[in-house]
Design an enzyme around this catalytic site. Structure first.
Site, PDB file in Angstrom:
ATOM      1  N   ASP A 288       0.844  -1.202   0.000  1.00  0.00           N
ATOM      2  CA  ASP A 288       0.000   0.000   0.000  1.00  0.00           C
ATOM      3  C   ASP A 288       0.878   1.251   0.000  1.00  0.00           C
ATOM      4  O   ASP A 288       0.952   1.993   0.981  1.00  0.00           O
ATOM      5  CB  ASP A 288      -0.920  -0.008   1.230  1.00  0.00           C
ATOM      6  N   CYS A 328      -3.033   4.808  -5.178  1.00  0.00           N
ATOM      7  CA  CYS A 328      -3.837   5.969  -4.790  1.00  0.00           C
ATOM      8  C   CYS A 328      -3.601   7.163  -5.708  1.00  0.00           C
ATOM      9  O   CYS A 328      -3.747   8.312  -5.293  1.00  0.00           O
ATOM     10  CB  CYS A 328      -3.568   6.351  -3.332  1.00  0.00           C
TER      11      CYS A 328
END
Length: 387
Positions: A288, A328
């Site tokens: 992530d 993201c």
């Protein structure tokens, strides 16, 4: 009212609310930076009201399809509408959520995060920044928070000509305090912390991945404050290793592990180097990272970075193991990101079976006509048997 005449075939005719300098046919009435202006089409028909900043790449951002003033009544109405959206959304904790999400709530550049009685405000467009006192007044009227903190520390501010600033706008500094996210405790420091401590958009993903973690050996890379690692540890993982290059992130992960009464091996290390040189294997790997790109010019370099971590992560995966990966940046589409994982799996000679598809939580609503409102995408895969 001063304003702009927009060229034919501009994105605003297709539902988008942004106007770039290349889409302007004519400027009339000498608007000033931060002004509220009118938008018209090339036949002089009204397109609505926008905020204006000629020094930004995005010269105008529409706030309404009608004539509109940016007064306190406007902000109270729009913020209440945003609150109503969250109250209707399944699974959103109103005490720990993003209450206002910029264009998604027709408040371009305004972001409000709620941590119980404390609010964190960002004003990322010039017009909204100039009216932050009115926004604060509206928030006080609607929510009566104990604290409102301005955290304008985003690199996006430079494009709008706004100086970075972190300051207290209302109340007293709450100092570090603990919040409960899906049963996991986090220490947050909204004013003085390097980061606020939580990626609210990922809370659903933390809980979803935790359900896969029981009895597994887990690796959380780019762990930040330990969101995935803590959720997995509390769910009964056999062991959890968390890696981040930031010393403050590792310190926060260790504090949060102690708060939750779990054991996590938190390692300060460059994630790329760790994945490249590490030989230990895992049952569940989470990747992530922060955004690798903030513009289209660096997208190819970013995709090479994503492919590198995917390739290295796959090589550390045990048979029947699970890998969960996230991006993201809105510049990397869901399709492009998925193809990146596929290419890495081909190079690693691994076959993947998708078991989960992830996106941002419902307190970060997506408007399909404005693709920039959807930035977070993720996939979870199970390693298929060798063929």
């Amino acid at each position: 009212m001063a304003g702009l005449i927009i060229k034919p075939r501009s994105r605003i005719y297709h539902g988008h609310d942004w106007v770039y300098s290349s889409e302007i046919q004519k400027t009339f009435g000498a608007p000033e930076p931060g002004d509220v202006i009118s938008l018209k089409d090339f036949r002089d028909r009204p397109l609505g009201t926008a905020i204006y900043n000629p020094d930004s790449q995005i010269v105008a951002r529409r706030i309404s399809r009608r004539k509109q003033k940016l007064d306190q009544e406007f902000f109270e109405r729009r913020i209440q509408q945003a609150i109503d959206v969250r109250e209707r959304a399944e699974g959103v904790d109103m005490k720990l959520c993003r209450l206002v999400w910029s264009e998604s709530d027709a408040l371009p550049g305004v972001i409000v995060d709620c941590y119980g009685d404390h609010l964190v405000l960002q004003t990322l467009t010039l017009a909204m920044h100039q009216r932050r006192d009115i926004i604060v007044a509206a928030l006080l009227t609607l929510l009566e928070p104990k604290t409102i903190i301005l955290r304008n520390d985003s690199p996006m501010l430079k494009a709008e000509g706004i100086e970075q600033e972190v300051t207290l706008l209302h109340g007293e500094n709450p100092g570090p305090f603990v919040v409960d996210a899906n049963g996991v405790l986090f220490e947050v420091d909204l004013l003085d912390g390097q980061k606020t401590g939580l990626y609210l958009d990922q809370l659903d993903a933390h809980a979803a991945i935790a359900k896969l973690a029981k009895g597994k050996k887990v690796l959380d890379v780019f762990c930040n404050q330990g969101g995935f690692a803590l959720a997995c540890a509390k769910a009964g993982a056999a062991s959890v290793t968390a890696v981040d290059v930031s010393e403050s992130a590792i310190a926060a992960t260790n504090r949060n592990a102690e708060l939750n009464g779990v054991e996590i091996e938190a390692i300060k290390h460059n994630a790329f180097d760790f994945l490249k040189h590490h030989e230990e294997t895992y049952d569940l790997i989470i990747l992530d990272p922060p955004s690798f790109t903030r513009n289209k010019k660096t997208l190819n370099d970013a995709m090479r970075g994503y492919k590198e971590i995917h390739l290295r992560g796959l090589k550390l995966l045990n048979p029947n193991g699970i890998i969960s990966t996230y991006c993201c940046s809105h510049h990397a589409t869901r399709e492009l990101f998925l193809q990146n994982v596929v290419q890495a799996s081909v190079d690693a000679k691994r076959t993947l079976r998708m078991i989960m598809n992830h996106g941002q939580r419902l307190d970060h609503p997506v408007l399909p006509a404005i693709p920039e409102t959807e930035y977070l995408k993720g996939f979870t895969f199970e390693l298929a048997p060798s063929r």
